[in-house]
Enzyme design. Structure first.
Site, PDB file in Angstrom:
ATOM      1  N   SER A  70     -59.935  32.185 -64.880  1.00 51.37           N
ATOM      2  CA  SER A  70     -61.075  32.720 -64.120  1.00 51.37           C
ATOM      3  C   SER A  70     -62.249  33.087 -65.021  1.00 51.37           C
ATOM      4  O   SER A  70     -62.080  33.292 -66.224  1.00 51.37           O
ATOM      5  CB  SER A  70     -60.645  33.959 -63.338  1.00 51.37           C
ATOM      6  OG  SER A  70     -59.517  33.717 -62.542  1.00 51.37           O
TER       7      SER A  70
HETATM    8  N1  SAH Z   1     -54.883  34.665 -63.682  1.00 54.74           N
HETATM    9  C1  SAH Z   1     -55.079  33.313 -64.198  1.00 54.74           C
HETATM   10  C2  SAH Z   1     -55.990  32.478 -63.322  1.00 54.74           C
HETATM   11  C3  SAH Z   1     -55.162  31.763 -62.414  1.00 54.74           C
HETATM   12  S1  SAH Z   1     -55.810  30.476 -61.402  1.00 54.74           S
HETATM   13  C4  SAH Z   1     -55.592  33.333 -65.612  1.00 54.74           C
HETATM   14  O1  SAH Z   1     -55.905  34.410 -66.133  1.00 54.74           O
HETATM   15  O2  SAH Z   1     -55.630  32.267 -66.230  1.00 54.74           O
HETATM   16  C5  SAH Z   1     -54.719  30.734 -60.039  1.00 54.74           C
HETATM   17  C6  SAH Z   1     -53.249  30.526 -60.311  1.00 54.74           C
HETATM   18  O3  SAH Z   1     -52.548  30.888 -59.131  1.00 54.74           O
HETATM   19  C7  SAH Z   1     -52.858  29.079 -60.606  1.00 54.74           C
HETATM   20  O4  SAH Z   1     -52.147  29.022 -61.798  1.00 54.74           O
HETATM   21  C8  SAH Z   1     -52.006  28.689 -59.405  1.00 54.74           C
HETATM   22  O5  SAH Z   1     -50.982  27.748 -59.715  1.00 54.74           O
HETATM   23  C9  SAH Z   1     -51.444  30.036 -58.993  1.00 54.74           C
HETATM   24  N2  SAH Z   1     -50.960  30.127 -57.603  1.00 54.74           N
HETATM   25  C10 SAH Z   1     -51.496  29.599 -56.485  1.00 54.74           C
HETATM   26  N3  SAH Z   1     -50.741  29.908 -55.408  1.00 54.74           N
HETATM   27  C11 SAH Z   1     -49.694  30.671 -55.871  1.00 54.74           C
HETATM   28  C12 SAH Z   1     -48.561  31.285 -55.261  1.00 54.74           C
HETATM   29  N4  SAH Z   1     -48.301  31.182 -53.951  1.00 54.74           N
HETATM   30  N5  SAH Z   1     -47.713  31.969 -56.045  1.00 54.74           N
HETATM   31  C13 SAH Z   1     -47.910  32.086 -57.380  1.00 54.74           C
HETATM   32  N6  SAH Z   1     -48.958  31.513 -58.022  1.00 54.74           N
HETATM   33  C14 SAH Z   1     -49.835  30.810 -57.275  1.00 54.74           C
END
Ligand code: SAH
Length: 222
Positions: A70
């Site tokens: 993000s």
């Molecule tokens: N916090 C992360 C940004 C993540 S982007 C960072 O600091 O890099 C969003 C993430 O959420 C992705 O990796 C995606 O695979 C995950 N995601 C989406 N739906 C999800 C779910 N139902 N359960 C767990 N993770 C999920």
């Protein structure tokens, strides 16, 4: 994606990080503990070597499997809303690169982070040795809609993917007195919600601005 090379945190990186912190402050982030954590965690460690020079711009980057790390502003904004205290038990949905997990751990939180993409879950182990600095981060391959009932309740919950609705199971896993931050909306952007569960279990929801996250998907993948 080439990340597994040893990385250095040079004066140049530290300088860029300080500028990033100043820019986050000018965009309205006030919690000095959040700003200190951003200053202490080398964001370029979580990105492809090719992005090293621009890792401290306030923008999102693709990491793997079409998922992103993000914007620093988004990370700072969500973290500030959580009002993290040392030893807070925090559930994070969407580990991604684990950058956000490290920011929370740097602030003294005990982090329980869930990722649904197997590829990404394994990738963090292989590539980000930096995470070993934070033994208080526990990562799980699972579905964020289910949460982690075995480890509940949590002082704080953060969802870092755009959810179509607020999952009831996550509300259940929040402690009375706890704070839950989640972006809710469709594929065209989300509103950031800060949900507070009062001691008498009453739920208070505040809407705090528009964001654009990758979607929170149902089920595990991989
Ligand atoms: N916090 C992360 C940004 C993540 S982007 C960072 O600091 O890099 C969003 C993430 O959420 C992705 O990796 C995606 O695979 C995950 N995601 C989406 N739906 C999800 C779910 N139902 N359960 C767990 N993770 C999920």
């Amino acid at each position: 994606m080439q990340i597994d090379k040893p990385k250095e945190d040079t004066y140049l990186h530290k300088g860029m990080r300080k500028q990033l912190v100043d820019s986050l402050r000018s965009k309205g982030i006030k919690d000095e503990k959040v700003l200190a954590a951003i200053n202490n965690v080398p964001r370029h460690f979580f990105l492809d070597t090719a992005f090293e020079r621009i890792a401290y711009e306030d923008r999102a980057f693709e990491i793997l499997a079409k998922q992103t790390i993000s914007h620093p502003f988004t990370v700072a904004f969500q973290t500030e809303l959580l009002q993290i205290k040392k030893f807070d038990k925090v559930l994070e949905i969407g580990t991604g690169s684990a950058y956000q997990s490290c920011i929370l751990a740097e602030m003294g939180a005990m982090v329980f982070s869930v990722e649904r993409q197997r590829e990404l879950y394994d990738f963090v182990d292989k590539n980000f040795s930096f995470i070993k600095k934070y033994p208080m981060i526990r990562r799980f391959y699972g579905d964020g809609y289910v949460g982690l009932p075995t480890f509940a309740p949590f002082d704080k919950i953060i969802v870092t993917a755009g959810a179509p609705f607020v999952p009831e199971k996550l509300i259940e896993q929040l402690k009375p007195g706890g704070i839950f931050v989640i972006p809710v909306g469709d594929g065209n952007g989300q509103r950031m919600l800060k949900i507070t569960k009062e001691i008498d279990h009453k739920i208070i929801t505040e809407e705090l601005g528009d964001f654009d996250f990758v979607p929170m998907l149902e089920g595990r993948n991989g």
